[in-house]
Design an enzyme around this catalytic site. Sequence first.
Site, PDB file in Angstrom:
ATOM      1  N   GLU A 132      -6.180 -13.325  14.719  1.00 37.31           N
ATOM      2  CA  GLU A 132      -6.467 -11.920  15.037  1.00 37.31           C
ATOM      3  C   GLU A 132      -6.283 -11.073  13.771  1.00 37.31           C
ATOM      4  O   GLU A 132      -5.581 -11.482  12.840  1.00 37.31           O
ATOM      5  CB  GLU A 132      -5.489 -11.427  16.108  1.00 37.31           C
ATOM      6  N   LYS A 192      -9.560  -9.848  24.714  1.00 36.71           N
ATOM      7  CA  LYS A 192      -8.534 -10.143  25.738  1.00 36.71           C
ATOM      8  C   LYS A 192      -7.430  -9.102  25.781  1.00 36.71           C
ATOM      9  O   LYS A 192      -6.869  -8.836  26.849  1.00 36.71           O
ATOM     10  CB  LYS A 192      -7.954 -11.548  25.528  1.00 36.71           C
ATOM     11  N   GLY A 239     -12.691 -19.203  16.364  1.00 36.98           N
ATOM     12  CA  GLY A 239     -13.646 -19.413  15.275  1.00 36.98           C
ATOM     13  C   GLY A 239     -15.015 -18.886  15.651  1.00 36.98           C
ATOM     14  O   GLY A 239     -15.330 -18.664  16.817  1.00 36.98           O
ATOM     15  N   ARG A 283     -17.336  -1.159  10.234  1.00 39.95           N
ATOM     16  CA  ARG A 283     -16.500  -0.084   9.690  1.00 39.95           C
ATOM     17  C   ARG A 283     -16.954   0.249   8.270  1.00 39.95           C
ATOM     18  O   ARG A 283     -17.034   1.391   7.875  1.00 39.95           O
ATOM     19  CB  ARG A 283     -15.046  -0.555   9.703  1.00 39.95           C
ATOM     20  N   THR A 317     -16.242 -11.677  12.274  1.00 39.62           N
ATOM     21  CA  THR A 317     -16.348 -13.124  12.507  1.00 39.62           C
ATOM     22  C   THR A 317     -17.230 -13.408  13.723  1.00 39.62           C
ATOM     23  O   THR A 317     -18.225 -14.138  13.633  1.00 39.62           O
ATOM     24  CB  THR A 317     -14.939 -13.717  12.746  1.00 39.62           C
ATOM     25  N   ILE A 352     -14.681 -22.733  25.522  1.00 43.40           N
ATOM     26  CA  ILE A 352     -14.562 -23.409  26.835  1.00 43.40           C
ATOM     27  C   ILE A 352     -14.973 -22.426  27.935  1.00 43.40           C
ATOM     28  O   ILE A 352     -14.433 -21.322  28.005  1.00 43.40           O
ATOM     29  CB  ILE A 352     -13.104 -23.846  27.113  1.00 43.40           C
ATOM     30  N   GLY A 360     -11.860 -19.506  23.753  1.00 43.05           N
ATOM     31  CA  GLY A 360     -13.013 -19.653  22.847  1.00 43.05           C
ATOM     32  C   GLY A 360     -14.250 -20.179  23.535  1.00 43.05           C
ATOM     33  O   GLY A 360     -14.791 -19.565  24.448  1.00 43.05           O
ATOM     34  N   LYS A 378      -4.375 -13.699  27.369  1.00 43.97           N
ATOM     35  CA  LYS A 378      -5.303 -14.645  28.021  1.00 43.97           C
ATOM     36  C   LYS A 378      -4.719 -15.149  29.345  1.00 43.97           C
ATOM     37  O   LYS A 378      -5.441 -15.316  30.330  1.00 43.97           O
ATOM     38  CB  LYS A 378      -5.587 -15.806  27.071  1.00 43.97           C
TER      39      LYS A 378
HETATM   40  P1  NAP Z   1     -13.202  -9.106  12.855  1.00 42.77           P
HETATM   41  O1  NAP Z   1     -13.745 -10.238  12.062  1.00 42.77           O
HETATM   42  O2  NAP Z   1     -12.060  -8.334  12.333  1.00 42.77           O
HETATM   43  O3  NAP Z   1     -14.418  -8.130  13.160  1.00 42.77           O
HETATM   44  C1  NAP Z   1     -14.246  -6.843  13.687  1.00 42.77           C
HETATM   45  C2  NAP Z   1     -15.521  -6.023  13.459  1.00 42.77           C
HETATM   46  O4  NAP Z   1     -15.319  -4.722  13.990  1.00 42.77           O
HETATM   47  C3  NAP Z   1     -15.872  -5.844  11.992  1.00 42.77           C
HETATM   48  O5  NAP Z   1     -17.269  -5.850  11.813  1.00 42.77           O
HETATM   49  C4  NAP Z   1     -15.320  -4.476  11.662  1.00 42.77           C
HETATM   50  O6  NAP Z   1     -16.046  -3.814  10.613  1.00 42.77           O
HETATM   51  C5  NAP Z   1     -15.515  -3.744  12.958  1.00 42.77           C
HETATM   52  N1  NAP Z   1     -14.498  -2.708  13.117  1.00 42.77           N
HETATM   53  C6  NAP Z   1     -13.166  -2.883  13.156  1.00 42.77           C
HETATM   54  N2  NAP Z   1     -12.549  -1.687  13.278  1.00 42.77           N
HETATM   55  C7  NAP Z   1     -13.530  -0.755  13.297  1.00 42.77           C
HETATM   56  C8  NAP Z   1     -13.524   0.672  13.369  1.00 42.77           C
HETATM   57  N3  NAP Z   1     -12.395   1.367  13.443  1.00 42.77           N
HETATM   58  N4  NAP Z   1     -14.727   1.301  13.375  1.00 42.77           N
HETATM   59  C9  NAP Z   1     -15.878   0.599  13.315  1.00 42.77           C
HETATM   60  N5  NAP Z   1     -15.935  -0.748  13.234  1.00 42.77           N
HETATM   61  C10 NAP Z   1     -14.767  -1.403  13.220  1.00 42.77           C
HETATM   62  O7  NAP Z   1     -12.772  -9.610  14.305  1.00 42.77           O
HETATM   63  P2  NAP Z   1     -13.299 -10.885  15.097  1.00 42.77           P
HETATM   64  O8  NAP Z   1     -12.452 -12.053  14.737  1.00 42.77           O
HETATM   65  O9  NAP Z   1     -14.760 -10.968  15.007  1.00 42.77           O
HETATM   66  O10 NAP Z   1     -12.839 -10.487  16.583  1.00 42.77           O
HETATM   67  C11 NAP Z   1     -13.560  -9.551  17.354  1.00 42.77           C
HETATM   68  C12 NAP Z   1     -13.048  -9.580  18.796  1.00 42.77           C
HETATM   69  O11 NAP Z   1     -13.236 -10.894  19.324  1.00 42.77           O
HETATM   70  C13 NAP Z   1     -11.552  -9.299  18.952  1.00 42.77           C
HETATM   71  O12 NAP Z   1     -11.355  -8.660  20.182  1.00 42.77           O
HETATM   72  C14 NAP Z   1     -10.935 -10.690  18.997  1.00 42.77           C
HETATM   73  O13 NAP Z   1      -9.710 -10.718  19.672  1.00 42.77           O
HETATM   74  C15 NAP Z   1     -11.992 -11.426  19.766  1.00 42.77           C
HETATM   75  N6  NAP Z   1     -12.044 -12.870  19.574  1.00 42.77           N
HETATM   76  C16 NAP Z   1     -12.035 -13.401  18.342  1.00 42.77           C
HETATM   77  C17 NAP Z   1     -12.127 -14.773  18.187  1.00 42.77           C
HETATM   78  C18 NAP Z   1     -12.112 -15.437  16.841  1.00 42.77           C
HETATM   79  O14 NAP Z   1     -12.030 -16.665  16.800  1.00 42.77           O
HETATM   80  N7  NAP Z   1     -12.189 -14.698  15.745  1.00 42.77           N
HETATM   81  C19 NAP Z   1     -12.231 -15.592  19.315  1.00 42.77           C
HETATM   82  C20 NAP Z   1     -12.249 -15.011  20.586  1.00 42.77           C
HETATM   83  C21 NAP Z   1     -12.159 -13.654  20.700  1.00 42.77           C
HETATM   84  P3  NAP Z   1     -16.032  -4.382   9.113  1.00 42.77           P
HETATM   85  O15 NAP Z   1     -16.714  -5.699   9.179  1.00 42.77           O
HETATM   86  O16 NAP Z   1     -16.797  -3.383   8.330  1.00 42.77           O
HETATM   87  O17 NAP Z   1     -14.584  -4.474   8.735  1.00 42.77           O
HETATM   88  N1  HSE Z   2      -6.855 -15.521  17.532  1.00 47.89           N
HETATM   89  C1  HSE Z   2      -7.355 -16.197  18.663  1.00 47.89           C
HETATM   90  C2  HSE Z   2      -6.907 -17.631  18.642  1.00 47.89           C
HETATM   91  C3  HSE Z   2      -8.866 -16.127  18.684  1.00 47.89           C
HETATM   92  O1  HSE Z   2      -6.481 -18.102  17.582  1.00 47.89           O
HETATM   93  O2  HSE Z   2      -6.956 -18.299  19.670  1.00 47.89           O
HETATM   94  C4  HSE Z   2      -9.475 -16.716  19.929  1.00 47.89           C
HETATM   95  O3  HSE Z   2      -9.177 -15.943  21.056  1.00 47.89           O
END
Ligand code: NAP
Ligand code: HSE
Length: 435
Positions: free
Chosen positions: A195, A110, A309, A50, A18, A141, A139, A210
Amino acid sequence: MSSASLPVINIGICGLGTVGQGVWKHIERSRADLESRLGAKLVLARASVRDLKKKRAVKLPASKLTTDPMSIATDPDIQIVCELIGGTTLAKDVTLAALRAGKTVVSANKALICDHGPEVFAAARKHGGHFFFEASVAGGIPIIKSLREGLVANRFGRIYGILNGTCNYILTRMDREGLAYPQILGEAKQLGYAEADESLDVEGWDTAHKASILAYLAHGTWVSTKQMLVEGITRITQADLEFARDNGYSIKLLAVILRDFKTGELNVAVYPALLPQSLVLANVHEVYNGVAVSGDVVGETVYIGRGAGQDATASAVISDIADAATLLVRGNAPLPEVNLPKLPLAKPENLRSRYYLRLEVKDEAGVLAKISGVTAKLDVSIASVLQRPGETPGAASLILSTHESNEKAIRATVARLKRLNCVVADPVLLRIVNF
Ligand code: NAP
Ligand code: HSE
């Protein structure tokens, strides 16, 4: 300087889910602006995933994609490594490997910072790199920058906020639509808010991670989740929401960081709370986060924005990439003059709004007809008219609201109304804003 002669910064994206895809997409889209502002050429060099076969919205050449994030972390040509994998195992190895290679790491993780912050920060210091983590809290902010830079003069007695977009989205929809939380969780996942392990969201752990980061930034003390009261939203039912609604409250999952300057004590906690609707944060809904920061110098400041997001998080990650690129390219030297095309200013006829118009008029027959004659001629359509006693004897106040019009028409209308004999004072014109 032409783009070809700019210094080149190679960026590696570990994790193209994402957030990673959001970062890739927006750097591609805004490349010219970013490069002009930074005075550096940004090259999206490589990315890791992955599963190479997974369909992705962002398309990149196969040669740039790998399943081995460590090869990006240690690639001598890459200066900035974005860790967007998540979790605290592989993500930790990748982060430390990149820092040990002297690189700058940009992270949204985080959980990793809360569990291993001291080790990660020490590795950055020791090897001369940097660790940026604006996307890890709230996010889009810029709360990390605000605490570190904008509010540096302050000591913080109280910081509290809604720090989890998923939970706020769930609580908002439960309240509005009477649904139970498991029905909405699936949607929050599809929207890219939750998550990978959604229990981190709904059981309060993500908010606790956080809160730990904010407490460290504000007070220099690491508080682990084991030292906090951490409660989530899984036990909130319609009965709780109904009571809150009926009694002027909203239920929000809060992180609360309190510092007592008399005793020196710090308390960090996460729990769902009833917030009086008179508070700004009680009106922060859906995926939005809100943080209220009380500083002893500034007083209270409040920050609101999308807390989760793809796009909001990418915005924060890219701001860190920009800071990292600036440091790499110019150290302390000033930023270059922004060299973007000069924009034309909007023509008044293209600025649209509804309007409120208060006219002080003679209280006599035929006045309304004269006024509506002017508005009709200039194609300004009246939505409502209200008459009140005027401010001077023999006068009346006419309060008009219009349907959507534009600045050119309304300014011409006001100018003509002013010239009418029956209008006895300068009209008051306000814009009715609906952003
Ligand atoms: P996600 O959509 O699950 O993406 C994770 C990525 O890492 C995917 O490309 C996945 O590969 C890859 N990956 C996961 N495990 C792996 C492994 N063992 N080996 C190699 N690659 C691996 O997660 P996300 O929502 O983008 O979140 C990423 C980080 O940002 C997290 O720390 C999350 O807490 C943080 N975050 C997320 C948001 C949000 O709104 N989503 C907001 C703030 C912070 P594949 O694509 O092939 O599965
Ligand atoms: N899962 C987290 C949330 C992503 O919903 O706030 C942003 O850190």
